[in-house]
Scaffold this motif. Structure first.
Motif, PDB file in Angstrom:
ATOM      1  N   VAL A 284      -7.219 -27.129   4.154  1.00  0.00           N
ATOM      2  CA  VAL A 284      -8.113 -28.025   4.300  1.00  0.00           C
ATOM      3  C   VAL A 284      -8.095 -29.624   4.338  1.00  0.00           C
ATOM      4  CG1 VAL A 284     -10.458 -28.535   3.739  1.00  0.00           C
ATOM      5  CG2 VAL A 284      -9.821 -26.140   3.606  1.00  0.00           C
ATOM      6  N   PHE A 285      -7.665 -29.951   2.986  1.00  0.00           N
ATOM      7  CA  PHE A 285      -7.179 -31.411   3.078  1.00  0.00           C
ATOM      8  C   PHE A 285      -5.603 -31.413   2.417  1.00  0.00           C
ATOM      9  CE2 PHE A 285     -11.613 -31.912   2.223  1.00  0.00           C
ATOM     10  CZ  PHE A 285     -11.794 -32.939   2.928  1.00  0.00           C
ATOM     11  N   ALA A 286      -4.865 -32.406   3.340  1.00  0.00           N
ATOM     12  CA  ALA A 286      -3.478 -32.727   2.968  1.00  0.00           C
ATOM     13  C   ALA A 286      -3.452 -34.352   2.752  1.00  0.00           C
ATOM     14  CB  ALA A 286      -2.489 -32.213   3.885  1.00  0.00           C
ATOM     15  N   MET A 287      -3.628 -34.605   1.454  1.00  0.00           N
ATOM     16  CA  MET A 287      -3.664 -36.033   1.214  1.00  0.00           C
ATOM     17  C   MET A 287      -2.422 -36.612   0.518  1.00  0.00           C
ATOM     18  SD  MET A 287      -7.666 -35.545  -0.272  1.00  0.00           S
ATOM     19  CE  MET A 287      -7.759 -37.480  -0.231  1.00  0.00           C
ATOM     20  N   ALA A 288      -2.160 -37.667   0.614  1.00  0.00           N
ATOM     21  CA  ALA A 288      -0.904 -38.496   0.375  1.00  0.00           C
ATOM     22  C   ALA A 288      -1.334 -38.951  -1.110  1.00  0.00           C
ATOM     23  CB  ALA A 288      -0.369 -39.383   1.192  1.00  0.00           C
ATOM     24  N   ARG A 289      -0.673 -38.876  -2.034  1.00  0.00           N
ATOM     25  CA  ARG A 289      -0.590 -39.881  -3.440  1.00  0.00           C
ATOM     26  C   ARG A 289      -0.323 -41.205  -2.883  1.00  0.00           C
ATOM     27  NH1 ARG A 289       3.478 -39.162  -8.430  1.00  0.00           N
ATOM     28  NH2 ARG A 289       3.069 -40.972  -9.468  1.00  0.00           N
ATOM     29  N   GLN A 294       4.368 -37.767  -2.897  1.00  0.00           N
ATOM     30  CA  GLN A 294       3.697 -36.494  -2.980  1.00  0.00           C
ATOM     31  C   GLN A 294       2.489 -36.237  -1.830  1.00  0.00           C
ATOM     32  OE1 GLN A 294       2.217 -36.308  -6.809  1.00  0.00           O
ATOM     33  NE2 GLN A 294       4.391 -35.779  -7.812  1.00  0.00           N
ATOM     34  N   VAL A 295       2.279 -34.967  -1.593  1.00  0.00           N
ATOM     35  CA  VAL A 295       1.232 -34.506  -0.568  1.00  0.00           C
ATOM     36  C   VAL A 295       0.510 -33.455  -1.517  1.00  0.00           C
ATOM     37  CG1 VAL A 295       0.482 -33.839   1.675  1.00  0.00           C
ATOM     38  CG2 VAL A 295       2.163 -35.526   1.432  1.00  0.00           C
ATOM     39  N   TRP A 296      -0.907 -33.737  -1.737  1.00  0.00           N
ATOM     40  CA  TRP A 296      -1.612 -32.772  -2.371  1.00  0.00           C
ATOM     41  C   TRP A 296      -2.404 -31.893  -1.268  1.00  0.00           C
ATOM     42  CZ3 TRP A 296      -2.984 -32.841  -8.019  1.00  0.00           C
ATOM     43  CH2 TRP A 296      -1.998 -33.569  -8.949  1.00  0.00           C
ATOM     44  N   GLU A 331      -9.227 -36.725  -4.939  1.00  0.00           N
ATOM     45  CA  GLU A 331      -9.094 -38.166  -4.758  1.00  0.00           C
ATOM     46  C   GLU A 331      -8.189 -38.756  -5.668  1.00  0.00           C
ATOM     47  OE1 GLU A 331     -10.185 -40.143  -2.466  1.00  0.00           O
ATOM     48  OE2 GLU A 331     -11.152 -41.820  -3.071  1.00  0.00           O
ATOM     49  N   PHE A 332      -7.433 -39.763  -5.160  1.00  0.00           N
ATOM     50  CA  PHE A 332      -6.454 -40.453  -6.270  1.00  0.00           C
ATOM     51  C   PHE A 332      -7.068 -41.820  -6.644  1.00  0.00           C
ATOM     52  CE2 PHE A 332      -3.807 -37.746  -3.425  1.00  0.00           C
ATOM     53  CZ  PHE A 332      -3.058 -37.245  -4.224  1.00  0.00           C
ATOM     54  N   THR A 333      -6.508 -42.250  -7.750  1.00  0.00           N
ATOM     55  CA  THR A 333      -6.785 -43.423  -8.319  1.00  0.00           C
ATOM     56  C   THR A 333      -6.069 -44.428  -7.558  1.00  0.00           C
ATOM     57  OG1 THR A 333      -5.070 -43.055 -10.173  1.00  0.00           O
ATOM     58  CG2 THR A 333      -7.504 -42.644 -10.854  1.00  0.00           C
ATOM     59  N   SER A 334      -6.186 -45.770  -7.519  1.00  0.00           N
ATOM     60  CA  SER A 334      -5.925 -46.582  -6.520  1.00  0.00           C
ATOM     61  C   SER A 334      -4.314 -46.673  -6.282  1.00  0.00           C
ATOM     62  CB  SER A 334      -6.580 -47.775  -6.595  1.00  0.00           C
ATOM     63  OG  SER A 334      -6.217 -48.347  -8.006  1.00  0.00           O
ATOM     64  N   ARG A 335      -3.671 -46.571  -7.779  1.00  0.00           N
ATOM     65  CA  ARG A 335      -2.293 -46.528  -7.650  1.00  0.00           C
ATOM     66  C   ARG A 335      -1.554 -45.266  -7.810  1.00  0.00           C
ATOM     67  NH1 ARG A 335      -0.290 -52.405 -10.463  1.00  0.00           N
ATOM     68  NH2 ARG A 335      -1.942 -53.525  -9.374  1.00  0.00           N
ATOM     69  N   GLY A 336      -2.467 -44.262  -7.812  1.00  0.00           N
ATOM     70  CA  GLY A 336      -1.795 -42.701  -7.605  1.00  0.00           C
ATOM     71  C   GLY A 336      -1.259 -42.155  -9.006  1.00  0.00           C
ATOM     72  N   VAL A 350     -11.798 -31.852 -12.544  1.00  0.00           N
ATOM     73  CA  VAL A 350     -10.510 -32.125 -13.091  1.00  0.00           C
ATOM     74  C   VAL A 350      -9.704 -32.912 -13.029  1.00  0.00           C
ATOM     75  CG1 VAL A 350      -8.690 -30.412 -14.109  1.00  0.00           C
ATOM     76  CG2 VAL A 350     -10.576 -29.306 -13.396  1.00  0.00           C
ATOM     77  N   ILE A 351      -9.310 -33.625 -14.031  1.00  0.00           N
ATOM     78  CA  ILE A 351      -8.197 -35.016 -13.772  1.00  0.00           C
ATOM     79  C   ILE A 351      -7.030 -34.507 -14.122  1.00  0.00           C
ATOM     80  CG2 ILE A 351      -7.886 -37.141 -14.106  1.00  0.00           C
ATOM     81  CD1 ILE A 351     -10.993 -37.366 -15.123  1.00  0.00           C
ATOM     82  N   TYR A 352      -5.884 -34.734 -13.194  1.00  0.00           N
ATOM     83  CA  TYR A 352      -4.590 -34.621 -13.518  1.00  0.00           C
ATOM     84  C   TYR A 352      -3.813 -35.774 -13.502  1.00  0.00           C
ATOM     85  CZ  TYR A 352      -5.277 -29.601 -12.431  1.00  0.00           C
ATOM     86  OH  TYR A 352      -5.570 -28.118 -12.502  1.00  0.00           O
ATOM     87  N   ASP A 353      -2.777 -35.759 -14.491  1.00  0.00           N
ATOM     88  CA  ASP A 353      -1.789 -36.788 -14.370  1.00  0.00           C
ATOM     89  C   ASP A 353      -0.703 -36.132 -13.192  1.00  0.00           C
ATOM     90  OD1 ASP A 353       0.973 -37.771 -15.103  1.00  0.00           O
ATOM     91  OD2 ASP A 353       0.087 -38.469 -16.598  1.00  0.00           O
TER      92      ASP A 353
END
Length: 382
Positions: A284-289, A294-296, A331-336, A350-353
């Protein structure tokens, strides 16, 4: 009373109530609670919700954009509602129901105009960002989708029913509209590259996509990745892939394939295919860090409990997580450094490192879907 004490007392008496606790906007974000017509305002550093605001109507397919100063969020509801939210006072400061069925919106590059794409009655309505007064209505002859902002106070969108793309120039006293035909069958979503040059429309009715060079003196549609699914059995589409979650990793673009369990890699300069990665399910979403390494990827039902991480250099899957049932957005934080993942059916974010791929935090939310951080205010196409 000494001078310092008098100054502090005077400041306390004259400061507005909401300013007693000073807060910057750069660390804030909004989580859509789709089932309750509400949103959470979240703080990234605290990894916590700092407020809930209600009254946004139907948020079953909601998105939003931010003002240039990051203070206001403009939230687009499925019921045609356009709502302006003040992130600091945590109050709705404006709302209009401008259509019967909407599918997202965009903010102009100067932050002065808000555009909303409509299924019913179709077309795009444009509003003053300060007052929410309507300033233009752009007819389309069908469902308007893939609405994006472009440089020069322009908006670009496509029309499902007619296979057209329209470029709307709002830099003058009246809208100037350029209509491009033969985009392809059923354009359903789109992206604009981060330099503002290329608009890419996904096609639901046929294999392939269509690109438009917005820098060209006479923009023309160019078909790319034609017949990428040729020879493969099409699979059911349980949820439409989203191109707005596209990933640009270095000199590559990665896109979710329709009808197939894979993502497609494209050379960002030539727009030619360079590879494919087989995935857990229909992406559905392919999002770049941020940074592009990385692509999530998340997936449609029935495989929507999983997130996979792909290395952009090797195109190989390097991680897989199971946050819970119905992962709807990331969604990524601004610096990934972190990825925030909404898990609708377990009412949590859920928040991931992103370095370890391990969970480091969790926030309760009512049927969360979209997650949006204020860093989006400074990027085209978001």
């Amino acid at each position: 009373m000494n001078r310092l004490a008098a100054f502090l007392l005077c400041t306390a008496l004259t400061a507005p109530a909401f300013a007693q606790e000073l807060r910057a906007t750069g660390d804030l974000g909004v989580v859509v609670e789709r089932a309750t017509g509400s949103v959470l305002i979240v703080d990234q550093s605290e990894r916590a919700a700092i407020g809930r605001v209600e009254g946004f109507g139907d948020l079953s397919h909601a998105s939003l954009v931010f003002s240039a100063d990051e203070r206001f969020a403009y939230i687009f509801g499925r019921d045609g509602g356009l709502t302006k939210l003040d992130l600091l006072t945590q109050q709705i400061v404006g709302r209009v129901v401008q259509a019967g069925n909407s599918i997202g919106g965009a903010i102009s590059d100067d932050g002065k105009l808000i555009a909303v794409a409509n299924y019913e009655p179709g077309g795009v309505n444009i509003f003053d960002a300060e007052t929410l007064e309507q300033v233009a209505s752009i007819p389309a002859g069908g469902k308007a989708l893939g609405l994006e902002d472009a440089a020069g106070r322009k908006f670009v969108f496509s029309v499902w029913d007619t296979g057209e793309t329209k470029i709307v120039d709002m830099s003058g006293a009246e809208p100037k509209i350029t209509t491009l035909s033969n985009i392809g069958a059923e354009p359903y979503d789109a992206l604009v590259t981060d330099d503002g040059r290329t608009y890419i429309a996904g096609l639901f009715g046929e294999d392939g996509l269509t690109s438009i060079d917005l820098w060209a003196e006479v923009p023309e549609p160019r078909r790319i990745l034609p017949h990428y699914g040729r020879g493969q059995e099409e699979m059911p589409v349980y949820k439409m892939p989203h191109l707005e979650g596209w990933a640009k990793a270095g000199d590559q673009i990665v896109l979710p394939a329709i009808h197939h369990h894979e993502v497609l890699w494209i050379d960002a300069r030539t727009l030619e295919e360079t590879g494919r990665t087989a995935t857990h399910g229909q992406p559905v979403f392919a999002m770049a860090r941020p940074g592009g390494r990385q692509v999530w990827v998340n997936f449609a039902h029935p495989d929507n409990d999983t997130v996979q991480v792909i290395d952009s250099m090797t195109h190989e899957i390097v991680g897989e997580m199971k946050p819970g049932p119905a992962v709807l957005h990331m969604e990524f934080t601004s610096r990934g450094t972190e990825a925030w993942v909404s898990v609708r059916d377990e009412n949590k974010v859920v928040i991931y490192d992103t370095a370890t791929l391990q969970p480091i935090g969790e926030i309760a939310a009512e049927s969360p879907s979209g997650i949006f951080f204020t860093a989006r205010a400074h990027r085209l196409g978001l």
